[in-house]
Design a protein around this motif. Sequence first.
Motif, PDB file in Angstrom:
ATOM      1  N   LEU A  58      -1.468   3.768  -8.444  1.00 28.98           N
ATOM      2  CA  LEU A  58      -0.704   4.029  -9.677  1.00 28.98           C
ATOM      3  C   LEU A  58       0.777   4.168  -9.391  1.00 28.98           C
ATOM      4  O   LEU A  58       1.618   3.766 -10.191  1.00 28.98           O
ATOM      5  CB  LEU A  58      -1.214   5.312 -10.340  1.00 28.98           C
ATOM      6  CG  LEU A  58      -2.441   5.184 -11.241  1.00 28.98           C
ATOM      7  CD1 LEU A  58      -2.863   6.559 -11.731  1.00 28.98           C
ATOM      8  CD2 LEU A  58      -2.190   4.260 -12.417  1.00 28.98           C
ATOM      9  N   ARG A  59       1.077   4.759  -8.218  1.00 29.22           N
ATOM     10  CA  ARG A  59       2.494   4.931  -7.880  1.00 29.22           C
ATOM     11  C   ARG A  59       3.192   3.577  -7.721  1.00 29.22           C
ATOM     12  O   ARG A  59       4.380   3.455  -7.993  1.00 29.22           O
ATOM     13  CB  ARG A  59       2.652   5.794  -6.621  1.00 29.22           C
ATOM     14  CG  ARG A  59       2.461   7.281  -6.926  1.00 29.22           C
ATOM     15  CD  ARG A  59       3.001   8.163  -5.804  1.00 29.22           C
ATOM     16  NE  ARG A  59       2.134   8.173  -4.641  1.00 29.22           N
ATOM     17  CZ  ARG A  59       1.045   8.936  -4.532  1.00 29.22           C
ATOM     18  NH1 ARG A  59       0.706   9.734  -5.513  1.00 29.22           N
ATOM     19  NH2 ARG A  59       0.306   8.896  -3.449  1.00 29.22           N
ATOM     20  N   LEU A  62       4.241   2.754 -11.093  1.00 23.48           N
ATOM     21  CA  LEU A  62       5.370   3.580 -11.544  1.00 23.48           C
ATOM     22  C   LEU A  62       6.681   3.084 -10.945  1.00 23.48           C
ATOM     23  O   LEU A  62       7.682   2.952 -11.654  1.00 23.48           O
ATOM     24  CB  LEU A  62       5.124   5.050 -11.158  1.00 23.48           C
ATOM     25  CG  LEU A  62       6.187   6.055 -11.611  1.00 23.48           C
ATOM     26  CD1 LEU A  62       6.327   6.081 -13.123  1.00 23.48           C
ATOM     27  CD2 LEU A  62       5.864   7.456 -11.105  1.00 23.48           C
ATOM     28  N   SER A  91      -3.858   9.575 -16.434  1.00 23.44           N
ATOM     29  CA  SER A  91      -2.599   9.773 -15.696  1.00 23.44           C
ATOM     30  C   SER A  91      -1.376   9.617 -16.596  1.00 23.44           C
ATOM     31  O   SER A  91      -0.257   9.854 -16.145  1.00 23.44           O
ATOM     32  CB  SER A  91      -2.508   8.766 -14.552  1.00 23.44           C
ATOM     33  OG  SER A  91      -2.522   7.460 -15.084  1.00 23.44           O
TER      34      SER A  91
ATOM     35  N   THR B  41      -2.048  14.659  -1.959  1.00 18.69           N
ATOM     36  CA  THR B  41      -2.289  13.233  -2.258  1.00 18.69           C
ATOM     37  C   THR B  41      -0.989  12.442  -2.053  1.00 18.69           C
ATOM     38  O   THR B  41      -1.017  11.319  -1.563  1.00 18.69           O
ATOM     39  CB  THR B  41      -2.814  13.000  -3.697  1.00 18.69           C
ATOM     40  OG1 THR B  41      -1.842  13.423  -4.640  1.00 18.69           O
ATOM     41  CG2 THR B  41      -4.124  13.696  -3.956  1.00 18.69           C
ATOM     42  N   GLN B  42       0.137  13.075  -2.400  1.00 20.12           N
ATOM     43  CA  GLN B  42       1.413  12.365  -2.235  1.00 20.12           C
ATOM     44  C   GLN B  42       1.789  12.204  -0.761  1.00 20.12           C
ATOM     45  O   GLN B  42       2.497  11.270  -0.402  1.00 20.12           O
ATOM     46  CB  GLN B  42       2.522  13.099  -3.000  1.00 20.12           C
ATOM     47  CG  GLN B  42       2.357  12.954  -4.516  1.00 20.12           C
ATOM     48  CD  GLN B  42       3.376  13.742  -5.316  1.00 20.12           C
ATOM     49  OE1 GLN B  42       4.042  14.622  -4.796  1.00 20.12           O
ATOM     50  NE2 GLN B  42       3.492  13.422  -6.593  1.00 20.12           N
ATOM     51  N   ASN B  44      -0.395  11.614   1.413  1.00 18.04           N
ATOM     52  CA  ASN B  44      -1.475  10.758   1.916  1.00 18.04           C
ATOM     53  C   ASN B  44      -2.461  11.480   2.837  1.00 18.04           C
ATOM     54  O   ASN B  44      -3.039  10.869   3.738  1.00 18.04           O
ATOM     55  CB  ASN B  44      -0.907   9.510   2.621  1.00 18.04           C
ATOM     56  CG  ASN B  44      -0.074   8.679   1.672  1.00 18.04           C
ATOM     57  OD1 ASN B  44      -0.410   8.557   0.500  1.00 18.04           O
ATOM     58  ND2 ASN B  44       1.018   8.131   2.163  1.00 18.04           N
ATOM     59  N   GLU B  47      -7.104  11.563  -1.012  1.00  9.95           N
ATOM     60  CA  GLU B  47      -7.161  10.552  -2.067  1.00  9.95           C
ATOM     61  C   GLU B  47      -8.085  11.111  -3.145  1.00  9.95           C
ATOM     62  O   GLU B  47      -9.168  11.612  -2.849  1.00  9.95           O
ATOM     63  CB  GLU B  47      -7.672   9.218  -1.562  1.00  9.95           C
ATOM     64  CG  GLU B  47      -7.539   8.140  -2.636  1.00  9.95           C
ATOM     65  CD  GLU B  47      -7.512   6.728  -2.071  1.00  9.95           C
ATOM     66  OE1 GLU B  47      -6.502   6.039  -2.245  1.00  9.95           O
ATOM     67  OE2 GLU B  47      -8.509   6.334  -1.449  1.00  9.95           O
ATOM     68  N   CYS B  48      -7.607  11.062  -4.367  1.00 11.85           N
ATOM     69  CA  CYS B  48      -8.358  11.669  -5.469  1.00 11.85           C
ATOM     70  C   CYS B  48      -8.515  10.641  -6.580  1.00 11.85           C
ATOM     71  O   CYS B  48      -7.552   9.962  -6.949  1.00 11.85           O
ATOM     72  CB  CYS B  48      -7.557  12.866  -5.967  1.00 11.85           C
ATOM     73  SG  CYS B  48      -8.209  13.604  -7.443  1.00 11.85           S
ATOM     74  N   ASP B  49      -9.717  10.488  -7.073  1.00 11.44           N
ATOM     75  CA  ASP B  49      -9.902   9.619  -8.231  1.00 11.44           C
ATOM     76  C   ASP B  49     -10.797  10.315  -9.244  1.00 11.44           C
ATOM     77  O   ASP B  49     -11.038  11.513  -9.145  1.00 11.44           O
ATOM     78  CB  ASP B  49     -10.431   8.235  -7.817  1.00 11.44           C
ATOM     79  CG  ASP B  49     -11.750   8.310  -7.080  1.00 11.44           C
ATOM     80  OD1 ASP B  49     -12.504   9.259  -7.342  1.00 11.44           O
ATOM     81  OD2 ASP B  49     -12.022   7.426  -6.244  1.00 11.44           O
ATOM     82  N   ARG B  54     -11.188  12.882  -1.541  1.00 12.85           N
ATOM     83  CA  ARG B  54     -11.562  12.538  -0.164  1.00 12.85           C
ATOM     84  C   ARG B  54     -10.390  12.837   0.776  1.00 12.85           C
ATOM     85  O   ARG B  54      -9.235  12.604   0.417  1.00 12.85           O
ATOM     86  CB  ARG B  54     -11.890  11.037  -0.062  1.00 12.85           C
ATOM     87  CG  ARG B  54     -13.193  10.629  -0.717  1.00 12.85           C
ATOM     88  CD  ARG B  54     -13.384   9.121  -0.621  1.00 12.85           C
ATOM     89  NE  ARG B  54     -12.297   8.389  -1.262  1.00 12.85           N
ATOM     90  CZ  ARG B  54     -12.224   8.171  -2.566  1.00 12.85           C
ATOM     91  NH1 ARG B  54     -13.162   8.626  -3.376  1.00 12.85           N
ATOM     92  NH2 ARG B  54     -11.196   7.524  -3.083  1.00 12.85           N
ATOM     93  N   ILE B  56      -8.277  11.722   3.741  1.00 11.40           N
ATOM     94  CA  ILE B  56      -8.031  10.459   4.447  1.00 11.40           C
ATOM     95  C   ILE B  56      -7.170  10.672   5.695  1.00 11.40           C
ATOM     96  O   ILE B  56      -7.017   9.782   6.503  1.00 11.40           O
ATOM     97  CB  ILE B  56      -7.394   9.378   3.532  1.00 11.40           C
ATOM     98  CG1 ILE B  56      -6.156   9.916   2.811  1.00 11.40           C
ATOM     99  CG2 ILE B  56      -8.411   8.861   2.529  1.00 11.40           C
ATOM    100  CD1 ILE B  56      -5.439   8.854   1.981  1.00 11.40           C
ATOM    101  N   ALA B 153       7.593  10.182  -9.763  1.00  4.44           N
ATOM    102  CA  ALA B 153       6.299  10.871  -9.826  1.00  4.44           C
ATOM    103  C   ALA B 153       6.453  12.373  -9.601  1.00  4.44           C
ATOM    104  O   ALA B 153       5.844  13.178 -10.307  1.00  4.44           O
ATOM    105  CB  ALA B 153       5.358  10.276  -8.790  1.00  4.44           C
ATOM    106  N   ASP B 191       0.641  10.924 -13.058  1.00  8.62           N
ATOM    107  CA  ASP B 191      -0.065  10.938 -11.773  1.00  8.62           C
ATOM    108  C   ASP B 191      -1.519  11.248 -12.088  1.00  8.62           C
ATOM    109  O   ASP B 191      -1.803  12.134 -12.900  1.00  8.62           O
ATOM    110  CB  ASP B 191       0.534  12.043 -10.881  1.00  8.62           C
ATOM    111  CG  ASP B 191      -0.155  12.149  -9.535  1.00  8.62           C
ATOM    112  OD1 ASP B 191       0.407  11.659  -8.550  1.00  8.62           O
ATOM    113  OD2 ASP B 191      -1.250  12.724  -9.478  1.00  8.62           O
ATOM    114  N   LEU B 192      -2.422  10.520 -11.475  1.00 13.56           N
ATOM    115  CA  LEU B 192      -3.838  10.694 -11.811  1.00 13.56           C
ATOM    116  C   LEU B 192      -4.330  12.105 -11.492  1.00 13.56           C
ATOM    117  O   LEU B 192      -4.989  12.748 -12.316  1.00 13.56           O
ATOM    118  CB  LEU B 192      -4.687   9.661 -11.060  1.00 13.56           C
ATOM    119  CG  LEU B 192      -6.188   9.762 -11.309  1.00 13.56           C
ATOM    120  CD1 LEU B 192      -6.522   9.581 -12.779  1.00 13.56           C
ATOM    121  CD2 LEU B 192      -6.944   8.741 -10.468  1.00 13.56           C
TER     122      LEU B 192
END
Lengths: 109, 219
Positions: A58-59, A62, A91, B41-42, B44, B47-49, B54, B56, B153, B191-192
């Motif tokens: 997604l980033r 953006l 989001s 998550t930012q 890294n 990872e989130c959905d 998870r 990583i 973000a 952001d998700l």
Amino acid sequence: MEIITRTEGRFIIVEPCGRLGFDEASATQLDFEQAVERAEAGVVVDCASLSYVSPAGLRAFLVAAKAAETKGVSFSACSLGSDVASVFTISGFDRIVPIFDSISEATAA
Amino acid sequence: MLSLHQELLLLAINDQGDIEFTAGTSTFRLAFVGACIVTLTQSNHLECDLDEVRVINHSAPLDPTLALVLAKISEPSTPQRLRYWLSELQEDFQELIKLALQSLCEQGVLTMEESRFLWMLSSRKYPIADGKEKKEAKLRILAVLLGEDIPGAEDSVLIGLARVGGLLEAFLTTSEIASLETRIEQVSNLDLTAGLVEKAIQEEQEAIARAMLASPYPV
């Protein structure tokens, strides 16, 4: 993940195929940004073959949307599957990236 | 530069060094824990959905608050949903806040003062050292809210979590928030993970409201 890029009139159509996760995000962002650089009128991301988008993916959207805004061209997405559409809605990306049902609708807007 | 969870905490500290009352609410707890997860998550590490969170990258972040959150999320053998972690990590909220305050003191952003309340009860204040970082966070928020550009973000998530954590009220009046509502809605939580945190907070608030309405006692 494969990314197909083509030109339709004054628009660049970018079609990511498969999963857009953490591993694919950097390359995809680069492709999106290059498409914005080349676009005369705008960029349409055709999401018909996109099965998954992660936060990192997604980033990429953006960053490209901001680059398009700076350049003064449009940046939109079309043909979202239900999973990808949910991610866009939760989001809030549907608030900053216009979403269309098809490429023709996106280029006509 | 401060991390998202540090900036959020800084917004919750008033000029006297007291932590605002909103910091005791469940919405702030969820927003703070959510900010830690978004930061990871930012960077890294996570990872989130829509389905799960998870790990990583298992290498511990330098920030002790984030290191504790990552360690907790790394524990189970099977990944869990974000809603699970928002709830689970609330049990560690006091420890997470303590680590974050310590870290901000070590960075010279806050100072720590021990004092006595009613000559007996000890209390601790965290006066802001020179206010530069908090002022910068506020200015970034205002620049996004008063501008028309698509925010980055980080700024978008800071605004979104400050809003759901009840912290915008600390430096904007109710009428200012009302007049900016459309813009706040447009730029919040792009952001998700942050979007999922916001959704979880809304669900919790709705559950509390339902419970209050169903209560036999007058509200």
